[in-house]
Structures are given as structure tokens and as C-alpha cells.
Design an enzyme around this catalytic site. Structure first.
Site, PDB file in Angstrom:
ATOM      1  N   ASP A 160       0.827  -1.208   0.000  1.00 21.95           N
ATOM      2  CA  ASP A 160       0.000   0.000   0.000  1.00 21.95           C
ATOM      3  C   ASP A 160       0.858   1.253   0.000  1.00 21.95           C
ATOM      4  OD1 ASP A 160       0.781  -0.620   2.722  1.00 21.95           O
ATOM      5  OD2 ASP A 160      -0.622   0.930   3.392  1.00 21.95           O
ATOM      6  N   GLU A 172       0.156  -1.095   5.654  1.00 20.06           N
ATOM      7  CA  GLU A 172       1.177  -0.605   6.585  1.00 20.06           C
ATOM      8  C   GLU A 172       0.990   0.870   6.886  1.00 20.06           C
ATOM      9  OE1 GLU A 172       5.025   1.241   7.819  1.00 20.06           O
ATOM     10  OE2 GLU A 172       3.790   1.670   6.070  1.00 20.06           O
TER      11      GLU A 172
END
Length: 413
Positions: free
Chosen positions: A85, A179
Site C-alpha cells: 500500500d 502498513e
């Protein structure tokens, strides 16, 4: 044989073109459906390069194995982590631009000429003269955080799978979502990883090895006012949005991200939502030490208490959530994972750089859960901005460090 830098570059550019922003308001894991696009691409590519045990879990954890070639017994199982991400503030889906043999002049990003990478203001960029620099076009993130890490792990795994004559122990690969919103390994079953030690690829400058991060809490402050028709509100209405604004203004300016550096922590309001009847302020609290984090909680409580005292008709509630803890607390019990990392950096011909991270990594939570996980460099710079960039040479050297890590753990058993 050296790492195939052009293959690494092609992979990186392919990955950054895919939008993968996470979303703190998303209920699922991954928090956004777009993250599946990169995860499924990586799943196919892992099979293509010959990785074993390729598994994509229901929560978006992509796992695979680089089988051991060593004849020794008892060689620890390593795990290499990178997150798919990108940060929530700006769009991803970059149009990558490769600036070959960077000549040292300012780089103006074509889609927004106000976005300029000026080596006069960026010492690390000056160090990259002559290297191949990758940027976005000016309106998106590049996504080097952490697709540089993803590409590095893929390049190192491909190299080892292509060279079985290199002796190394079992290596597990893990690509995870979310994350950037602090939920990167929240639903990861460590038994599925099956590793003895891990390394996250989520650091900055060449040679960086991190074994200390912030400790982090989240705070949510709820303000419930008194509703009234605005035409007849005199001496009746209590506006929750105004209370929220007064609360934020009461937080000490000197304990904010824009006024702190080094080992100083901060209190950072990140979101205000609501209306005149009910409002919420969401904050993040950071400090390297737990007593410092407790002091940050006290600042929030003090500011909230002042609002309660000034407006007793309102209701003010404060809730704290533990997010992650300084990985040093776990790693200092056994520094061998760090020592191996420093040795691998030196074997790659680089002088190690040891920094305390003014943030957190997935390694913070992995270490707290019993899987020691120092963080290694990728070369990413100016992250979370349109000016994000990375050097191909930095990424290549990071992949070489992973190879030396694999050899180092095998040699020492």
C-alpha cells in the site's frame, strides 16, 4: 552474477503504475480493493520466477518460499517483508519517469511545474549525480514507499532462484497490505510465515539499518455539545465544532511534528469530523520512550480537561489506542539480527547508517509479537509527497544486501 538492475527497474515501474492507497476508514483487510490488483500481479510473478508455496490469504497477505540450497542443518529461516500500500494523502497510480545518469540540475516534474527536486535543497539528491533517478510526474505519489521494497525483494528472490549454486537457508517472502494505516501485520498469522528472523524493506538512505522506532498511540477525543436552532440559540447552543477547535488550539505548538526532530516526540491532530452537535478529533502520539508517550497522553487529557471545565454542559470523552512500540525493546534482548544486517551492508561495500526511525514499520509489530524484524534501506526519498524519488542504484544495492544476508546467516548457521 550481479543483480539484474534493468529487470528490477522494469518491475518497480510496473508496480508504481498501480493505485494501492490504503484507507484508515476502510473496514476490511486490505482496507481498499485496489491493493488486490498488485497482490495478484505479484502472485503471478512469484510463480513465474519459480518461488514455492505461493499463497495469497483472504486478508491480502502474499506468502512464498525461496527453498534452501544449503547442505547445513539448523540454518535459521529468514523472512523478507515489504508492503504494497501507499500513503493515504495523495493518489498513487504514478507515471514513472526515469532520469538516466542524473546530471545534477533541478528536476521539474512535468505535470505540475511547481513540484521541483532541487539538489541545492536536497543533499541526498546531490549524492545521486550520475545515477538513474526515478520520479513520478508531479500529481501523484511515486509509490517508492514501499514499492521500492517490493521490487527489491522480488529482484533478490529471482536472483537466488536463478542461482542454486549459492548456499543459503530457507527464505520466506511476505507482501502485506495496510502498513501506512498501522494495520500492516494485524491479521497475519506468524505460524504461516514460519520464520526465525525477519527484515522489512522500508527504509531510506543507502546503508540504513533501523532497530529503533517510535512508540505510538492513537487518541480519539469526542465532543458532544448542545443542539439548538441557530435562530434561537443564544445561551442554549454549545457548538461541538468550536470545542474541537479550542481543544486543538490548546495543544502545545512545540510538541507538534512541525516543531520537533531527532529524538523528540509529538502530538499530532490528523482529522476533525462532525457537526455542531457532535465532533471528533483524531490524533497520533509518538515518542521513543514509554514514559515520554505517557506524557503525551497527559497533554491530551489536560487539554480535554480544560474544555470540560470551561463548558460543563458539554461532554468530552478521551480514548487511547495502542498502535505499536519501539522495536528496540525486543531487539535489544538479542542483537544478532541487527549484527547480521550491519555485516551484510558492509559486505555490499557500504558503510552502515544507523538511525532511529521517526515513525514505525511493520517490524515494530512483528518484533513485539516475537519475530525480530530490523528495517533495511530501499533508497526512497521525499516520501509521502509528489516529489518522491528513488535511485535505481540504491535499490540494486539493497537487493545485494539481501543476498549477503542470506549468505551470512547460512555461513554462521
Amino acid at each position: 552474477m550481479p543483480i539484474d538492475a534493468e529487470d528490477l527497474l522494469e518491475r518497480f515501474c510496473r508496480y508504481v503504475r498501480i493505485e494501492t492507497r490504503s484507507d484508515a476508514h476502510g473496514a476490511g483487510t486490505p482496507s481498499t480493493p485496489c491493493q488486490w490488483d498488485l497482490l495478484r500481479l505479484l502472485e503471478r510473478e512469484l510463480r513465474e520466477i519459480g518461488a514455492a508455496d505461493v499463497t495469497l490469504t483472504e486478508h491480502g497477505y502474499l506468502l512464498a518460499t525461496v527453498p534452501a540450497t544449503t547442505r547445513k542443518s539448523g540454518v535459521p529461516t529468514l523472512a523478507w517483508f515489504a508492503h504494497v500500500d501507499t500513503a493515504t494523502e495523495l493518489p498513487g497510480g504514478a507515471r514513472p519517469i526515469v532520469h538516466r545518469s542524473y546530471d545534477g540540475r533541478p528536476i521539474t516534474l512535468p505535470d505540475d511545474p511547481t513540484q521541483v527536486l532541487d539538489p541545492a535543497a536536497l543533499p541526498y539528491l546531490r549524492r545521486a549525480i550520475g545515477e538513474d533517478i526515478i520520479t513520478a510526474s508531479g500529481t501523484t505519489l511515486l509509490g517508492a514507499d514501499d514499492k521500492a521494497g517490493v521490487a527489491i525483494v522480488m529482484a533478490a528472490a529471482r536472483h537466488l532462484l536463478s542461482h542454486p549454486e549459492i548456499p543459503y537457508g530457507p527464505i520466506r517472502l511476505c507482501f502485506n497490505p495496510d502498513e501506512e494505516i498501522g494495520r500492516g501485520v494485524e491479521k497475519l498469522d506468524l505460524a504461516l510465515v514460519g520464520a526465525d528472523v525477519a527484515y522489512t524493506l522500508d527504509g531510506g538512505e543507502r546503508g540504513e539499518v533501523n532497530f529503533e522506532t517510535f512508540s505510538a498511540d492513537g487518541a480519539r477525543v469526542e465532543f458532544v455539545g448542545v443542539a439548538a436552532h441557530p435562530g434561537w440559540a443564544k445561551d442554549t447552543m454549545v457548538n461541538a465544532l468550536r470545542l474541537a477547535g479550542r481543544f486543538v488550539a490548546a495543544l502545545p505548538a512545540g510538541v507538534s511534528p512541525e516543531h520537533t526532530s531527532g529524538r523528540e516526540g509529538f502530538v499530532h491532530p490528523v482529522e476533525i469530523t462532525g457537526n455542531s452537535e457532535r465532533a471528533t478529533v483524531r490524533l497520533i502520539l509518538r515518542d521513543f520512550e514509554l514514559d515520554g508517550l505517557a506524557a503525551k497522553r497527559a497533554l491530551v487529557e489536560q487539554a480535554a480537561g480544560a474544555i470540560r471545565a470551561a463548558e460543563p454542559r458539554a461532554r468530552v470523552e478521551v480514548n487511547f489506542t495502542e498502535q505499536y512500540r519501539n522495536m528496540r525493546y525486543g531487539l535489544e534482548k538479542d542483537m544478532r539480527p541487527v549484527e547480521h544486517a550491519l555485516a551484510a551492508v558492509r559486505r555490499a561495500g557500504i558503510e552502515p547508517v544507523v538511525n532511529a526511525v521517526r515513525g514505525g514499520t511493520d517490524g515494530s509489530r512483528l518484533t513485539a509479537r516475537g519475530l525480530p524484524a530490523p528495517n533495511l534501506f530501499t533508497g526512497m526519498q521525499e516520501v509521502h509527497s509528489q516529489r518522491e524519488w528513488v535511485s535505481l542504484q540504491d535499490m540494486t544495492r539493497a537487493a545485494e544486501v539481501l543476498l549477503h544476508l542470506a549468505r551470512g546467516w547460512e555461513e554462521r548457521g
